[in-house]
Design an enzyme around this catalytic site. Sequence first.
Site, PDB file in Angstrom:
ATOM      1  N   GLU A 150      -0.011   3.771   1.895  1.00 47.38           N
ATOM      2  CA  GLU A 150       0.459   3.930   2.934  1.00 47.38           C
ATOM      3  C   GLU A 150       1.672   4.254   3.859  1.00 47.38           C
ATOM      4  O   GLU A 150       2.348   4.437   4.749  1.00 47.38           O
ATOM      5  CB  GLU A 150      -1.263   3.483   3.495  1.00 47.38           C
ATOM      6  CG  GLU A 150      -1.773   4.179   3.502  1.00 47.38           C
ATOM      7  CD  GLU A 150      -2.322   5.607   4.077  1.00 47.38           C
ATOM      8  OE1 GLU A 150      -1.981   5.318   5.360  1.00 47.38           O
ATOM      9  OE2 GLU A 150      -2.813   5.877   3.417  1.00 47.38           O
TER      10      GLU A 150
ATOM     11  N   TYR B 100      -1.636   0.245  11.234  1.00 49.19           N
ATOM     12  CA  TYR B 100      -2.190  -0.038   9.085  1.00 49.19           C
ATOM     13  C   TYR B 100      -0.766   0.303   8.573  1.00 49.19           C
ATOM     14  O   TYR B 100      -0.216  -0.902   7.481  1.00 49.19           O
ATOM     15  CB  TYR B 100      -3.364   0.747   9.017  1.00 49.19           C
ATOM     16  CG  TYR B 100      -3.204   0.210   7.479  1.00 49.19           C
ATOM     17  CD1 TYR B 100      -4.059  -0.463   7.174  1.00 49.19           C
ATOM     18  CD2 TYR B 100      -3.108   0.692   6.382  1.00 49.19           C
ATOM     19  CE1 TYR B 100      -4.119  -1.129   5.782  1.00 49.19           C
ATOM     20  CE2 TYR B 100      -2.835   0.633   4.710  1.00 49.19           C
ATOM     21  CZ  TYR B 100      -3.813  -0.802   4.887  1.00 49.19           C
ATOM     22  OH  TYR B 100      -3.562  -0.593   3.635  1.00 49.19           O
TER      23      TYR B 100
ATOM     24  N   SER C  74       1.012  -0.943  -0.074  1.00 52.03           N
ATOM     25  CA  SER C  74      -0.227  -0.085  -0.234  1.00 52.03           C
ATOM     26  C   SER C  74       0.953   1.184   0.004  1.00 52.03           C
ATOM     27  O   SER C  74       1.660   1.683   0.702  1.00 52.03           O
ATOM     28  CB  SER C  74      -0.839   0.303   1.509  1.00 52.03           C
ATOM     29  OG  SER C  74      -1.696   1.205   1.511  1.00 52.03           O
TER      30      SER C  74
HETATM   31  P1  GDP Z   1      -6.746   5.914   2.742  1.00 48.88           P
HETATM   32  O1  GDP Z   1      -6.040   7.099   2.482  1.00 48.88           O
HETATM   33  O2  GDP Z   1      -6.726   4.743   2.770  1.00 48.88           O
HETATM   34  O3  GDP Z   1      -6.781   6.272   4.218  1.00 48.88           O
HETATM   35  O4  GDP Z   1      -8.150   5.723   2.900  1.00 48.88           O
HETATM   36  P2  GDP Z   1      -8.945   7.281   3.125  1.00 48.88           P
HETATM   37  O5  GDP Z   1     -10.564   7.196   2.081  1.00 48.88           O
HETATM   38  O6  GDP Z   1      -9.726   6.364   4.942  1.00 48.88           O
HETATM   39  O7  GDP Z   1      -8.505   8.368   3.693  1.00 48.88           O
HETATM   40  C1  GDP Z   1      -8.137   9.788   2.134  1.00 48.88           C
HETATM   41  C2  GDP Z   1      -7.840  11.393   2.946  1.00 48.88           C
HETATM   42  O8  GDP Z   1      -9.179  11.626   3.247  1.00 48.88           O
HETATM   43  C3  GDP Z   1      -7.286  10.851   4.745  1.00 48.88           C
HETATM   44  O9  GDP Z   1      -5.705  11.904   4.648  1.00 48.88           O
HETATM   45  C4  GDP Z   1      -8.256  11.192   4.969  1.00 48.88           C
HETATM   46  O10 GDP Z   1      -7.630  11.695   7.201  1.00 48.88           O
HETATM   47  C5  GDP Z   1      -9.112  12.188   4.257  1.00 48.88           C
HETATM   48  N1  GDP Z   1     -10.153  12.331   5.655  1.00 48.88           N
HETATM   49  C6  GDP Z   1     -11.128  13.384   4.973  1.00 48.88           C
HETATM   50  N2  GDP Z   1     -12.168  12.923   5.925  1.00 48.88           N
HETATM   51  C7  GDP Z   1     -12.226  11.752   5.798  1.00 48.88           C
HETATM   52  C8  GDP Z   1     -13.432  11.111   6.868  1.00 48.88           C
HETATM   53  O11 GDP Z   1     -14.659  11.679   7.583  1.00 48.88           O
HETATM   54  N3  GDP Z   1     -13.220   9.587   6.166  1.00 48.88           N
HETATM   55  C9  GDP Z   1     -12.207   9.048   5.573  1.00 48.88           C
HETATM   56  N4  GDP Z   1     -11.948   7.849   5.780  1.00 48.88           N
HETATM   57  N5  GDP Z   1     -10.846   9.900   5.672  1.00 48.88           N
HETATM   58  C10 GDP Z   1     -11.678  11.138   5.380  1.00 48.88           C
END
Ligand code: GDP
Length: 314
Positions: free
Chosen positions: A121, A143, A119
């Site tokens: 990440e 993670y 990933s």
């Molecule tokens: P990730 O990159 O695997 O963590 O995928 P996510 O879709 O969960 O998050 C992507 C980005 O969106 C991260 O930087 C989060 O902090 C941002 N983000 C902002 N608001 C939200 C929210 O309400 N939910 C999630 N899941 N991410 C959010």
Amino acid sequence: MITGVTGQDGSYLAELLLDKGYEVIGVVRRTSHDSYERIGHLLDRLHVVAADLLDQHSLTTVIRDAKPAEVYNLAAQSFVPTSWNQPVLTGEFTALGVTRLLEAIRLAHPQARFYQASSSEMFGKAVETPQRESTPFYPRSPYGVAKAYGHWITVNYRESYGMFAVSGILFNHESPRRGLEFVTRKVSDAVARIKLGKAGELRLGNLDSGRDWGFAGDYVEAMWRMLQQPEPKDYVVGTGTMHTVRDLCAAAFSHVGLDWQKYVKIDPRFVRPAEVDTLLADASRARRELGWAPKVSFEQLVKMMVDADVERLA
Ligand code: GDP
């Protein structure tokens, strides 16, 4: 054989392999709820077997019985915020689970080709931009740390035992089948609800973070190509374009004729203890060696997801 076959990527990969004429074995973990919503349409074409990344014996048994030519490890605890609440469980599934599966292959069928879902990440607080295969890892969540372990154990089994084991370092990839907790799907679902008069606002965390978002259907093609190469190698897979969460909101709301600023509210509950600010892929090795390129743009992806949620909720 696909672990995580009930997930977003598992369902797209199963479709791809079935279309290519493969016999596909989907590994599922027992749960008390129905987890077949993404693969219901495939169930009569799939072999479903039960095993669990936490249970070594179950993995060795399914590998020994099936002797699969290719194994795709797409199973994990995959949601970043949950990894702070359940860091040990995340490590069991997402890190040690990879070793268990590799051990099962090593002992029962070492000729199998193995794909590990690494990933972006792992790049976390990225030390260079864009990120490529040689970019050092700096994970920012339990993670990300667990995925870095899974990545290196895959490299290690390749180098220790000569196994055909590869990691695909995939940047964020989304679709109408994405879990509702991830930001793209959370936005598309909320936009559809607001458009249909079923909701009045959307609460989000950090709008400034930037991601390289692509379409999951394109990315499973890259996974398959990695296992068809003459040599096992790791590849970065992404689009090479970055958008912020704010851009995502603007695109999704404007697709249904709404102004995002009237509906999006910041809620500190969705801000993370440590953030990955920006991720951007340099997928030139995948382009060059796999002949892979994404087909769906960010704008097309957002429209596809919003349209699917509008249709579903209407
Ligand atoms: P990730 O990159 O695997 O963590 O995928 P996510 O879709 O969960 O998050 C992507 C980005 O969106 C991260 O930087 C989060 O902090 C941002 N983000 C902002 N608001 C939200 C929210 O309400 N939910 C999630 N899941 N991410 C959010």
